[in-house]
Design a protein around this motif. Structure first.
Motif, short mmCIF file in Angstrom:
data_model
loop_
_atom_site.label_atom_id
_atom_site.label_comp_id
_atom_site.label_asym_id
_atom_site.label_seq_id
_atom_site.Cartn_x
_atom_site.Cartn_y
_atom_site.Cartn_z
N LEU A 1 -9.69 61.58 -3.18
CA LEU A 1 -10.11 61.03 -1.90
C LEU A 1 -11.43 60.28 -1.99
O LEU A 1 -11.57 59.17 -1.47
CB LEU A 1 -10.22 62.15 -0.86
N SER A 2 -12.41 60.88 -2.62
CA SER A 2 -13.76 60.30 -2.62
C SER A 2 -14.11 59.52 -3.88
O SER A 2 -15.03 58.70 -3.87
CB SER A 2 -14.80 61.40 -2.43
N GLY A 3 -13.41 59.79 -4.98
CA GLY A 3 -13.75 59.16 -6.25
C GLY A 3 -14.81 59.91 -7.03
O GLY A 3 -15.10 59.54 -8.18
N ALA A 4 -15.41 60.97 -6.44
CA ALA A 4 -16.41 61.75 -7.17
C ALA A 4 -15.76 62.40 -8.38
O ALA A 4 -14.61 62.85 -8.32
CB ALA A 4 -17.00 62.82 -6.25
N SER A 5 -16.51 62.46 -9.49
CA SER A 5 -15.92 63.01 -10.71
C SER A 5 -16.97 63.72 -11.54
O SER A 5 -18.19 63.54 -11.34
CB SER A 5 -15.27 61.90 -11.54
N GLY B 1 -11.40 54.17 14.49
CA GLY B 1 -11.28 54.91 15.74
C GLY B 1 -12.30 56.00 15.93
O GLY B 1 -12.37 56.60 17.02
N ARG B 2 -13.09 56.28 14.94
CA ARG B 2 -14.13 57.30 15.07
C ARG B 2 -15.12 57.14 13.91
O ARG B 2 -14.80 56.57 12.87
CB ARG B 2 -13.53 58.71 15.04
N VAL B 3 -16.32 57.65 14.11
CA VAL B 3 -17.33 57.63 13.05
C VAL B 3 -17.00 58.72 12.04
O VAL B 3 -16.76 59.87 12.41
CB VAL B 3 -18.73 57.84 13.63
N ALA B 4 -16.95 58.35 10.78
CA ALA B 4 -16.62 59.30 9.72
C ALA B 4 -17.17 58.78 8.40
O ALA B 4 -17.71 57.66 8.33
CB ALA B 4 -15.11 59.50 9.64
N HIS B 5 -17.04 59.60 7.37
CA HIS B 5 -17.41 59.17 6.03
C HIS B 5 -16.20 58.45 5.42
O HIS B 5 -15.14 59.05 5.25
CB HIS B 5 -17.83 60.36 5.18
N ILE B 6 -16.38 57.16 5.09
CA ILE B 6 -15.28 56.32 4.65
C ILE B 6 -15.39 56.08 3.14
O ILE B 6 -16.46 55.71 2.64
CB ILE B 6 -15.28 54.97 5.38
N TYR B 7 -14.28 56.27 2.45
CA TYR B 7 -14.22 56.04 1.01
C TYR B 7 -13.10 55.06 0.70
O TYR B 7 -11.98 55.20 1.20
CB TYR B 7 -13.95 57.35 0.26
N ASP B 8 -13.39 54.07 -0.14
CA ASP B 8 -12.38 53.18 -0.68
C ASP B 8 -11.75 53.89 -1.88
O ASP B 8 -12.36 53.99 -2.95
CB ASP B 8 -13.00 51.84 -1.10
N MET B 9 -10.53 54.39 -1.71
CA MET B 9 -9.93 55.25 -2.73
C MET B 9 -9.56 54.47 -3.99
O MET B 9 -9.63 55.01 -5.09
CB MET B 9 -8.70 55.95 -2.16
N ARG B 10 -9.17 53.22 -3.85
CA ARG B 10 -8.77 52.46 -5.03
C ARG B 10 -9.98 52.01 -5.84
O ARG B 10 -9.94 51.97 -7.08
CB ARG B 10 -7.93 51.26 -4.63
N ARG C 1 -12.85 53.60 -5.64
CA ARG C 1 -13.65 54.81 -5.85
C ARG C 1 -15.09 54.58 -5.40
O ARG C 1 -16.06 54.85 -6.12
CB ARG C 1 -13.60 55.24 -7.32
N GLN C 2 -15.20 54.10 -4.17
CA GLN C 2 -16.51 53.67 -3.65
C GLN C 2 -16.74 54.30 -2.28
O GLN C 2 -15.85 54.31 -1.42
CB GLN C 2 -16.54 52.15 -3.53
#
Length: 320
Positions: free
Chosen positions: A306-310, A191-200, A202-203
């Protein structure tokens, strides 16, 4: 905005009064067959309450359980229907071949009621379109859509749940294994442009509005939809106490951090693993190692859920 009462046979007078007040204030109430056939104790009641709620009355007490085709804006089969008639200013939107009302709508105050004298078939395109029209009429926005791109094989058995966390949005998708047999690939529109992360997985999937997702029956996916890109995790501290900050290219909202710990031999220490809420992207973290824990260098891994960053840091327990 919308309250759906599926097969809600028992309703008290107090609940009915509350529902009517809610509709009068602008709500949309949708119910299907056998509404209010008893009170809250299971005692049979007459149709006075049904008339108040939906503007219909039953002409026979029992429902008919057989396939019948209803026709309105579209046509589909229902396995259940009641013998009913319209009362007052209610409007018949769809009917059965014998003339029995199938979908009845009524304006009430600032709101609207809809009585579905049917059971909706699962994933029938016409029934889905009817429900979509009802939602649109009630002002319910579909923030997330799933589309197969093929009208002959539409998105089947995809379920969606959304959760808002500050400026972030979490979107969960799952396919009902009872209603599908094969994997399916669809386009998911957030529904809108955003930064999308696959949480499962971690991508990071990029700054986009749509992604392609493939789910097998019973499989789930979870996506974080963020107004900023997470660029890393910063850990500052000494000993066993740290301050953790989620770094991003914009103003960061609330996050959740997963903390895991391994001992000097590389073995996980599950007693110290936990999730930590990071309001405004910042959290203070303490790892309370026990006096009896092994000496040496312990490793602490902090991952943004949320993002998978670690990132990792260490605790030096080399001294007695």
């Amino acid at each position: 905005k919308v309250l759906f009462l599926p097969f809600t046979c028992a309703i008290s007078d107090e609940l009915a009064d509350a529902l009517l007040a809610w509709v009068d204030d602008g709500g949309t109430l949708i119910a299907d067959v056998r509404l209010a056939v008893t009170d809250e104790h299971g005692a049979p009641r007459d149709d006075a309450l049904l008339e108040r709620l939906m503007g219909v009355r039953r002409t026979q007490p029992a429902a008919t359980y057989e396939l019948a085709t209803l026709t309105g804006p579209g046509s589909f089969e229902s396995s259940v229907r009641e013998a009913i008639e319209v009362v007052g200013e209610a409007e018949i939107v769809a009917h059965y071949e014998d003339g029995t009302p199938a979908v009845i709508g009524r304006d009430l105050g600032d709101g609207h009621t809809v009585y579905l004298n049917c059971l909706l078939p699962k994933y029938d395109p016409t029934a889905v379109a009817m429900v979509r029209d009802l939602m649109d009429g009630a002002g319910v926005e579909r923030r997330v859509t799933v589309d197969s791109g093929d009208p002959e094989t539409p998105a089947l058995a995809w379920e969606c749940a959304r959760f808002e966390l500050g400026g972030a949005e979490i979107v969960g998708l799952i396919r009902d294994h009872r209603l599908c047999e094969e994997p399916q690939t669809c386009e998911v529109d957030f529904g809108r442009v955003a930064h999308i992360y696959d949480m499962r997985r971690r991508q990071y999937l990029g700054r986009t509005q749509t992604i392609e997702a493939t789910l097998a029956p019973g499989e789930a996916a979870c996506f974080a939809v963020l107004p900023y890109e997470v660029t890393g995790i910063q850990v500052v501290g000494a000993g066993n106490a740290f301050r953790v900050t989620v770094l991003a290219d914009g103003e960061v909202g609330d996050h959740v951090l997963h903390v895991s710990v391994t001992d000097p031999d590389g073995n996980p220490a599950p007693a110290y693993a936990r999730n930590v809420f990071a309001p405004g992207c910042v959290a203070d973290l303490r790892v309370p190692l026990a006096v009896s824990d092994p000496r040496g260098e312990w490793t602490v891994t902090v991952r943004d859920v949320l993002s998978g960053a670690s990132t990792t840091t260490t605790i030096d327990r080399s001294q007695a």
